[in-house]
Design a protein around this motif. Sequence first.
Motif, PDB file in Angstrom:
ATOM      1  N   ASN A 187       2.205   6.437  -5.605  1.00 27.42           N
ATOM      2  CA  ASN A 187       2.858   5.827  -6.755  1.00 27.42           C
ATOM      3  C   ASN A 187       4.329   6.215  -6.848  1.00 27.42           C
ATOM      4  O   ASN A 187       4.676   7.391  -6.746  1.00 27.42           O
ATOM      5  N   ALA A 188       5.178   5.197  -7.074  1.00 36.61           N
ATOM      6  CA  ALA A 188       6.597   5.440  -7.326  1.00 36.61           C
ATOM      7  C   ALA A 188       6.818   5.646  -8.819  1.00 36.61           C
ATOM      8  O   ALA A 188       7.800   6.246  -9.236  1.00 36.61           O
ATOM      9  N   SER A 189       5.915   5.115  -9.619  1.00 37.67           N
ATOM     10  CA  SER A 189       5.878   5.337 -11.066  1.00 37.67           C
ATOM     11  C   SER A 189       4.433   5.102 -11.480  1.00 37.67           C
ATOM     12  O   SER A 189       3.599   4.709 -10.661  1.00 37.67           O
ATOM     13  N   LYS A 190       4.132   5.308 -12.742  1.00 42.80           N
ATOM     14  CA  LYS A 190       2.749   5.086 -13.177  1.00 42.80           C
ATOM     15  C   LYS A 190       2.378   3.604 -13.138  1.00 42.80           C
ATOM     16  O   LYS A 190       1.196   3.256 -13.225  1.00 42.80           O
ATOM     17  N   SER A 191       3.379   2.749 -12.986  1.00 42.40           N
ATOM     18  CA  SER A 191       3.131   1.312 -12.956  1.00 42.40           C
ATOM     19  C   SER A 191       3.451   0.657 -11.622  1.00 42.40           C
ATOM     20  O   SER A 191       3.291  -0.557 -11.488  1.00 42.40           O
ATOM     21  N   HIS A 192       3.896   1.435 -10.642  1.00 45.50           N
ATOM     22  CA  HIS A 192       4.325   0.870  -9.356  1.00 45.50           C
ATOM     23  C   HIS A 192       3.743   1.631  -8.179  1.00 45.50           C
ATOM     24  O   HIS A 192       3.738   2.858  -8.165  1.00 45.50           O
ATOM     25  N   LYS A 193       3.276   0.868  -7.205  1.00 48.08           N
ATOM     26  CA  LYS A 193       2.599   1.436  -6.043  1.00 48.08           C
ATOM     27  C   LYS A 193       3.405   1.194  -4.769  1.00 48.08           C
ATOM     28  O   LYS A 193       4.037   0.155  -4.601  1.00 48.08           O
ATOM     29  N   VAL A 194       3.338   2.181  -3.894  1.00 43.48           N
ATOM     30  CA  VAL A 194       4.004   2.113  -2.591  1.00 43.48           C
ATOM     31  C   VAL A 194       2.962   2.063  -1.491  1.00 43.48           C
ATOM     32  O   VAL A 194       1.980   2.819  -1.515  1.00 43.48           O
ATOM     33  N   TYR A 195       3.167   1.174  -0.531  1.00 46.79           N
ATOM     34  CA  TYR A 195       2.324   1.128   0.664  1.00 46.79           C
ATOM     35  C   TYR A 195       3.244   1.100   1.886  1.00 46.79           C
ATOM     36  O   TYR A 195       4.233   0.359   1.908  1.00 46.79           O
ATOM     37  N   VAL A 196       2.913   1.906   2.867  1.00 46.65           N
ATOM     38  CA  VAL A 196       3.684   1.924   4.112  1.00 46.65           C
ATOM     39  C   VAL A 196       2.728   1.725   5.280  1.00 46.65           C
ATOM     40  O   VAL A 196       1.652   2.356   5.334  1.00 46.65           O
ATOM     41  N   GLY A 197       3.106   0.838   6.179  1.00 51.72           N
ATOM     42  CA  GLY A 197       2.298   0.586   7.365  1.00 51.72           C
ATOM     43  C   GLY A 197       3.130   0.695   8.621  1.00 51.72           C
ATOM     44  O   GLY A 197       4.321   0.332   8.618  1.00 51.72           O
TER      45      GLY A 197
END
Length: 367
Positions: free
Chosen positions: A349-359
């Motif tokens: 999570n970058a914030s409680k409302s935003h998610k990060v995914y890396v591939g």
Amino acid sequence: MQISGLFLFVIVGFFACGNAYLLARTPRGMSRLASLQAATEDISVAMEQKKIPKEGTMMSSPAFKFFNFFMSIPIIHDIMFGVYRKQIVEKAEKMGLPWTEFMDEMWESLPELEASAAKLTNPEVKIPEYYYAQIHAYNEGNLCWESAMEEDLWSKLMIAPLYNNALDGDVQMRQKWLSITNKVIKPEPKFATDLGCGTGLSMYMLDSKWPSIEAVTGVDLSTYKLAVCEQKKSMMPTSKAEKYTILHGPAEATQVPSNSQDLVSLCLVAHESPKWVSESLFAEAYRILKPGGSFTMLDLDKDNLENLLENPFVSAIYKQTEPYMQEFLKVNPLEDLPKAGFEVTAADNASKSHKVYVGRKPETVEA
């Protein structure tokens, strides 16, 4: 978001009384009223049976259909969002965000922006049907000057509450995203592409995070946003500006050569797109990345979003401002990225409302 029952009752009652007569005078209006009657009956049945929609199905509930029906009527939509917009500007000004002053300056620069948009336009690009959606309740969606000019303002205003109303909250969020990304990618990337770059909010942070970057390509379908992006670029030091190339076109089908990029980024684009577009973006990122290169995306946290959408009124508001939200809820990067060929290397999570995914694209790619 908290909305009192009395407030909702007044709104619905006012619009119902004011528009029922007008609607009933046209065949289309009669059809709308029939739909309203059906939705109202569904709500009554649901209340009697005490039905509770399952997780992820709130946008199929009778209550949602009822609110969505009213908000979809043009005159109601315009009034509601006109009032909302006025309140938002007032809120921004109180927070210290000079919304009115900023927009006045942007409109003064319109001739320069229009000239820039004309230069950036690729005449061979055909705007796909999905891109005409009324994103963020703008009648022309992303294809208008208001959307482009206000993008930075909305970013600051909407993210600030997650950071104690700090006006640089959007910057902090993106910095967190890039920090998460940095932990799992190859060091010192040189070539990067930002898919759906918009006005460059995220794109122009890439070379600051990775000074090794020599060239960044930004791709977007909106020449309005690209013109604002180019305006920002013109104000940068030459050493930074010369690293960036801005292209008009679909992010899901760029003209970037295959196997040429070390890093591909996608910021807050998936929730504004149909699911098939998100999947196409993943595939495009995979195509243009070098083996061993990484794709990183930042978007809304679906778990947090699901909680918000349990409220049917909130769901209806989201539907009007984010028409592809239901499609976004079907996107699962933990499954979809591997289907595109990626190895998922981070989910945080970058914030409680935003998610990060890396591939990561495998070093050895099967033919």
